[in-house]
Design an enzyme around this catalytic site. Structure first.
Site, PDB file in Angstrom:
ATOM      1  N   HIS A 177      -3.919  -4.390   7.809  1.00  0.00           N
ATOM      2  CA  HIS A 177      -3.966  -3.281   8.756  1.00  0.00           C
ATOM      3  C   HIS A 177      -3.016  -3.562   9.914  1.00  0.00           C
ATOM      4  O   HIS A 177      -3.259  -4.423  10.745  1.00  0.00           O
ATOM      5  CB  HIS A 177      -5.364  -2.986   9.304  1.00  0.00           C
ATOM      6  CG  HIS A 177      -5.509  -1.560   9.759  1.00  0.00           C
ATOM      7  ND1 HIS A 177      -5.919  -0.553   8.926  1.00  0.00           N
ATOM      8  CD2 HIS A 177      -5.235  -0.969  10.943  1.00  0.00           C
ATOM      9  CE1 HIS A 177      -5.930   0.609   9.584  1.00  0.00           C
ATOM     10  NE2 HIS A 177      -5.509   0.374  10.808  1.00  0.00           N
ATOM     11  N   ASP A 178      -1.910  -2.813   9.910  1.00  0.00           N
ATOM     12  CA  ASP A 178      -0.874  -2.870  10.947  1.00  0.00           C
ATOM     13  C   ASP A 178      -0.135  -4.198  11.024  1.00  0.00           C
ATOM     14  O   ASP A 178       0.472  -4.516  12.049  1.00  0.00           O
ATOM     15  CB  ASP A 178      -1.443  -2.486  12.313  1.00  0.00           C
ATOM     16  CG  ASP A 178      -1.635  -0.976  12.450  1.00  0.00           C
ATOM     17  OD1 ASP A 178      -1.187  -0.248  11.541  1.00  0.00           O
ATOM     18  OD2 ASP A 178      -2.221  -0.533  13.440  1.00  0.00           O
ATOM     19  N   GLY A 223       1.192  -1.295   4.280  1.00  0.00           N
ATOM     20  CA  GLY A 223       1.621   0.013   3.828  1.00  0.00           C
ATOM     21  C   GLY A 223       2.340   0.811   4.883  1.00  0.00           C
ATOM     22  O   GLY A 223       3.549   1.023   4.807  1.00  0.00           O
ATOM     23  N   HIS A 224       1.622   1.266   5.891  1.00  0.00           N
ATOM     24  CA  HIS A 224       2.190   2.175   6.888  1.00  0.00           C
ATOM     25  C   HIS A 224       3.459   1.598   7.506  1.00  0.00           C
ATOM     26  O   HIS A 224       4.518   2.250   7.510  1.00  0.00           O
ATOM     27  CB  HIS A 224       1.150   2.473   7.972  1.00  0.00           C
ATOM     28  CG  HIS A 224       1.639   3.402   9.036  1.00  0.00           C
ATOM     29  ND1 HIS A 224       1.673   4.765   8.874  1.00  0.00           N
ATOM     30  CD2 HIS A 224       2.136   3.152  10.276  1.00  0.00           C
ATOM     31  CE1 HIS A 224       2.159   5.326   9.971  1.00  0.00           C
ATOM     32  NE2 HIS A 224       2.453   4.373  10.831  1.00  0.00           N
ATOM     33  N   GLU A 242      -8.696   0.359  -3.098  1.00  0.00           N
ATOM     34  CA  GLU A 242      -9.579   0.299  -1.937  1.00  0.00           C
ATOM     35  C   GLU A 242     -10.366   1.594  -1.809  1.00  0.00           C
ATOM     36  O   GLU A 242      -9.887   2.657  -2.197  1.00  0.00           O
ATOM     37  CB  GLU A 242      -8.765   0.121  -0.649  1.00  0.00           C
ATOM     38  CG  GLU A 242      -7.908  -1.112  -0.597  1.00  0.00           C
ATOM     39  CD  GLU A 242      -7.153  -1.231   0.719  1.00  0.00           C
ATOM     40  OE1 GLU A 242      -6.782  -2.358   1.072  1.00  0.00           O
ATOM     41  OE2 GLU A 242      -6.930  -0.197   1.377  1.00  0.00           O
ATOM     42  N   ASN A 292       0.855  -1.182   0.000  1.00  0.00           N
ATOM     43  CA  ASN A 292       0.000   0.000   0.000  1.00  0.00           C
ATOM     44  C   ASN A 292       0.894   1.237   0.000  1.00  0.00           C
ATOM     45  O   ASN A 292       1.697   1.429   0.922  1.00  0.00           O
ATOM     46  CB  ASN A 292      -0.903  -0.015   1.240  1.00  0.00           C
ATOM     47  CG  ASN A 292      -1.910   1.111   1.235  1.00  0.00           C
ATOM     48  OD1 ASN A 292      -1.593   2.243   0.906  1.00  0.00           O
ATOM     49  ND2 ASN A 292      -3.141   0.820   1.623  1.00  0.00           N
ATOM     50  N   THR A 319      -8.124   6.722   9.396  1.00  0.00           N
ATOM     51  CA  THR A 319      -7.743   5.485   8.720  1.00  0.00           C
ATOM     52  C   THR A 319      -8.881   4.491   8.875  1.00  0.00           C
ATOM     53  O   THR A 319      -9.784   4.693   9.697  1.00  0.00           O
ATOM     54  CB  THR A 319      -6.440   4.907   9.304  1.00  0.00           C
ATOM     55  OG1 THR A 319      -6.013   3.785   8.522  1.00  0.00           O
ATOM     56  CG2 THR A 319      -6.623   4.459  10.755  1.00  0.00           C
ATOM     57  N   HIS A 353      -5.489   3.477  -1.819  1.00  0.00           N
ATOM     58  CA  HIS A 353      -6.778   3.771  -1.179  1.00  0.00           C
ATOM     59  C   HIS A 353      -7.065   5.273  -1.289  1.00  0.00           C
ATOM     60  O   HIS A 353      -6.808   6.035  -0.361  1.00  0.00           O
ATOM     61  CB  HIS A 353      -6.739   3.336   0.293  1.00  0.00           C
ATOM     62  CG  HIS A 353      -8.064   3.435   0.985  1.00  0.00           C
ATOM     63  ND1 HIS A 353      -8.432   2.595   2.008  1.00  0.00           N
ATOM     64  CD2 HIS A 353      -9.107   4.277   0.819  1.00  0.00           C
ATOM     65  CE1 HIS A 353      -9.629   2.915   2.441  1.00  0.00           C
ATOM     66  NE2 HIS A 353     -10.058   3.954   1.736  1.00  0.00           N
ATOM     67  N   HIS A 409      -4.076  11.907   0.200  1.00  0.00           N
ATOM     68  CA  HIS A 409      -2.847  11.196  -0.159  1.00  0.00           C
ATOM     69  C   HIS A 409      -3.011  10.626  -1.566  1.00  0.00           C
ATOM     70  O   HIS A 409      -2.636  11.264  -2.544  1.00  0.00           O
ATOM     71  CB  HIS A 409      -2.453  10.146   0.882  1.00  0.00           C
ATOM     72  CG  HIS A 409      -3.580   9.489   1.597  1.00  0.00           C
ATOM     73  ND1 HIS A 409      -4.584   8.786   0.955  1.00  0.00           N
ATOM     74  CD2 HIS A 409      -3.856   9.410   2.928  1.00  0.00           C
ATOM     75  CE1 HIS A 409      -5.418   8.305   1.867  1.00  0.00           C
ATOM     76  NE2 HIS A 409      -5.003   8.656   3.066  1.00  0.00           N
ATOM     77  N   ARG A 435      -9.154   8.544  -1.007  1.00  0.00           N
ATOM     78  CA  ARG A 435     -10.316   9.007  -0.257  1.00  0.00           C
ATOM     79  C   ARG A 435     -10.893  10.243  -0.942  1.00  0.00           C
ATOM     80  O   ARG A 435     -10.222  10.871  -1.750  1.00  0.00           O
ATOM     81  CB  ARG A 435      -9.931   9.288   1.198  1.00  0.00           C
ATOM     82  CG  ARG A 435      -9.637   7.992   1.967  1.00  0.00           C
ATOM     83  CD  ARG A 435      -9.359   8.271   3.436  1.00  0.00           C
ATOM     84  NE  ARG A 435      -9.417   7.054   4.225  1.00  0.00           N
ATOM     85  CZ  ARG A 435      -8.412   6.197   4.379  1.00  0.00           C
ATOM     86  NH1 ARG A 435      -7.258   6.434   3.783  1.00  0.00           N
ATOM     87  NH2 ARG A 435      -8.546   5.112   5.115  1.00  0.00           N
ATOM     88  N   ARG A 481       4.195  18.537  -0.400  1.00  0.00           N
ATOM     89  CA  ARG A 481       5.049  19.570  -0.977  1.00  0.00           C
ATOM     90  C   ARG A 481       4.535  20.131  -2.286  1.00  0.00           C
ATOM     91  O   ARG A 481       5.147  21.030  -2.862  1.00  0.00           O
ATOM     92  CB  ARG A 481       6.468  19.016  -1.191  1.00  0.00           C
ATOM     93  CG  ARG A 481       7.175  18.633   0.093  1.00  0.00           C
ATOM     94  CD  ARG A 481       7.311  19.796   1.055  1.00  0.00           C
ATOM     95  NE  ARG A 481       8.206  20.825   0.563  1.00  0.00           N
ATOM     96  CZ  ARG A 481       9.507  20.864   0.841  1.00  0.00           C
ATOM     97  NH1 ARG A 481      10.051  19.941   1.598  1.00  0.00           N
ATOM     98  NH2 ARG A 481      10.253  21.837   0.367  1.00  0.00           N
TER      99      ARG A 481
END
Length: 251
Positions: A194-195, A216-217, A73, A7, A103, A43, A50, A45, A18
């Site tokens: 997720h995580d 991802g994160h 997503e 992700n 999130t 993903h 992002h 939104r 920036r």
């Protein structure tokens, strides 16, 4: 066989901060694929804080050039669906997040949301797009996702990550094992995300029949510390070890 989809929302977040195309989301995605990632997840939104809708088409070209998959997503708003149905990525994961949500933090209520989800899943199927529904591990109606027309479910793994290494961890992992069994018995493929990270993924992949993990994160944070090649090699080693240790599925 478990596949890793990276992700890249956090790379898009850095870019947007920036106002220039730096870092280049497509270049980062291409590097991930060159280093062995099986696919890319995005993903977008509604506020495009992002990932942007325009990224979908550009990343589709990148993944196609490498023979890999793009997973898009999002909440199935009219604008989101228009983007997805025009681009036709390999997979679309529907997530019930609100526009102001920091999130994703919960899955669908497959009883309450059935009437809204059914026609969306039909449109994805008619377009040749594999569908997945973001689902909580304890959802008692998980198997209904198949009846609604979904191909897969993505299990929301925050409860696993949050309790990993604690005395609650075995019980939580057992709950995920039961959820995987219910999903596969219903004819659904199982994704997860997720995580998940380099520390907890090996334990999670003791579960059978996980087709894809979306990370991802943590992967981006780990790459800041260790470098992207080392991090992707670490994930590849974990997935390969899980594959070698897994008994043949009887499902």
């Amino acid at each position: 066989m478990t596949k890793l989809s990276v992700n890249i929302n956090k790379i898009a977040l850095l870019r947007n901060s920036r106002g220039r195309n730096y870092p280049d989301v497509c270049a980062f995605a291409e590097r991930c694929l060159q280093l062995g990632a099986d696919g890319i997840t995005l993903h977008p939104r509604p506020d495009q804080r992002h990932a942007r809708y325009s990224d979908v088409t550009e990343l589709l070209a990148v993944t196609a050039a490498h023979g890999r998959e793009l997973n898009v997503e999002g909440n199935p708003t009219a604008e989101f669906l228009d983007v997805v149905l025009r681009a036709r990525p390999a997979q679309c994961t529907l997530v019930p997040d609100s526009p102001d949500q920091l999130t994703s933090d919960h899955g669908w209520d497959l009883v309450r949301d059935a009437a809204a989800l059914r026609p969306v899943l039909a449109r994805l199927r008619d377009a040749g797009i594999r569908s997945s529904l973001f689902i909580d591990v304890e959802n008692p109606h998980l198997a209904q996702a198949r009846e609604l027309g979904a191909d897969r479910v993505e299990l929301y793994t925050e409860p696993f990550a949050e309790t990993f290494g604690s005395e609650r961890s075995p019980a939580v992992l057992a709950a995920f094992r039961r959820a995987v069994g219910r999903a596969t018995d219903a004819g659904l493929g199982v994704n997860a995300g997720h995580d998940l990270n380099l520390d907890n993924l090996a334990d999670f992949l003791t579960l059978p029949d996980i087709l894809e993990v979306s990370i991802g994160h943590a992967l981006i944070v780990e790459s800041i510390d260790m470098g992207l090649p080392a991090v992707l090699a670490g994930y590849a080693a974990i997935i390969a070890a899980a594959r070698a240790a897994a008994p043949a599925s009887g499902r």
